[in-house]
Design a protein around this motif. Structure first.
Motif, short mmCIF file in Angstrom:
data_model
loop_
_atom_site.label_atom_id
_atom_site.label_comp_id
_atom_site.label_asym_id
_atom_site.label_seq_id
_atom_site.Cartn_x
_atom_site.Cartn_y
_atom_site.Cartn_z
N ALA A 69 0.84 -1.20 0.00
CA ALA A 69 0.00 0.00 0.00
C ALA A 69 0.88 1.25 0.00
O ALA A 69 0.58 2.23 -0.70
CB ALA A 69 -0.94 -0.01 1.20
N ALA A 70 1.98 1.23 0.75
CA ALA A 70 2.91 2.36 0.78
C ALA A 70 3.55 2.57 -0.58
O ALA A 70 3.69 3.70 -1.06
CB ALA A 70 3.98 2.14 1.85
N GLN A 75 2.32 1.64 -3.53
CA GLN A 75 1.32 2.12 -4.47
C GLN A 75 0.97 3.59 -4.26
O GLN A 75 0.65 4.29 -5.20
CB GLN A 75 0.05 1.27 -4.38
CG GLN A 75 0.25 -0.11 -4.98
CD GLN A 75 -1.00 -0.96 -4.91
OE1 GLN A 75 -1.64 -1.05 -3.87
NE2 GLN A 75 -1.36 -1.56 -6.02
N SER A 76 1.04 4.05 -3.02
CA SER A 76 0.71 5.46 -2.74
C SER A 76 1.88 6.39 -3.02
O SER A 76 1.74 7.60 -2.98
CB SER A 76 0.25 5.62 -1.29
OG SER A 76 1.34 5.43 -0.40
N GLN A 84 4.70 6.76 -1.24
CA GLN A 84 5.30 7.36 -0.06
C GLN A 84 6.79 7.52 -0.24
O GLN A 84 7.44 6.76 -0.95
CB GLN A 84 5.02 6.49 1.18
CG GLN A 84 3.59 6.55 1.65
CD GLN A 84 3.40 5.71 2.91
OE1 GLN A 84 4.33 5.20 3.50
NE2 GLN A 84 2.15 5.58 3.31
N THR A 119 9.58 4.71 -0.18
CA THR A 119 9.70 3.70 -1.22
C THR A 119 10.81 4.06 -2.21
O THR A 119 11.17 5.22 -2.35
CB THR A 119 8.37 3.51 -1.98
OG1 THR A 119 8.01 4.74 -2.61
CG2 THR A 119 7.25 3.08 -1.03
#
Length: 92
Positions: free
Chosen positions: A59-60, A62-63, A65, A68
């Motif tokens: 999720a991190a 894909q967002s 952040q 990453t």
């Protein structure tokens, strides 16, 4: 009973890596291939906690952040594995 032998063709790089791995483990290339085949057929067990952690990490990513790392940077680093240019991944 002896098993029937088969000839399997691979590219030179793969053959070299198989021979190196066999030499490092003190076994034959056939044994390396057999162990890799058995490993690829083994189910991977993962705990619910580890799976939840992977979901949070994905999720991190894909967002987008900041923590990453861009795919291109990771891919470039992976290309150095097994070469004299290899260094541990730089920590931000």
């Amino acid at each position: 009973m002896a098993s029937k032998r088969q000839l399997i063709e691979v590219d030179e790089t793969t053959a070299t890596r198989l021979r190196e791995r066999a030499d490092a483990q003190g076994i034959s290339v056939a044994e390396v291939v057999a162990s890799l085949t058995a490993l690829s057929e083994s189910p991977v067990e993962i705990s619910a906690e580890d799976l939840a952690d992977l979901d949070r990490q994905w999720a991190a990513i894909q967002s987008g952040q900041e923590a990453t790392i861009p795919h291109e940077q990771v891919a470039q680093w992976l290309e150095t594995w097994g070469t004299p240019d290899y260094k541990p991944f730089p920590v931000k």
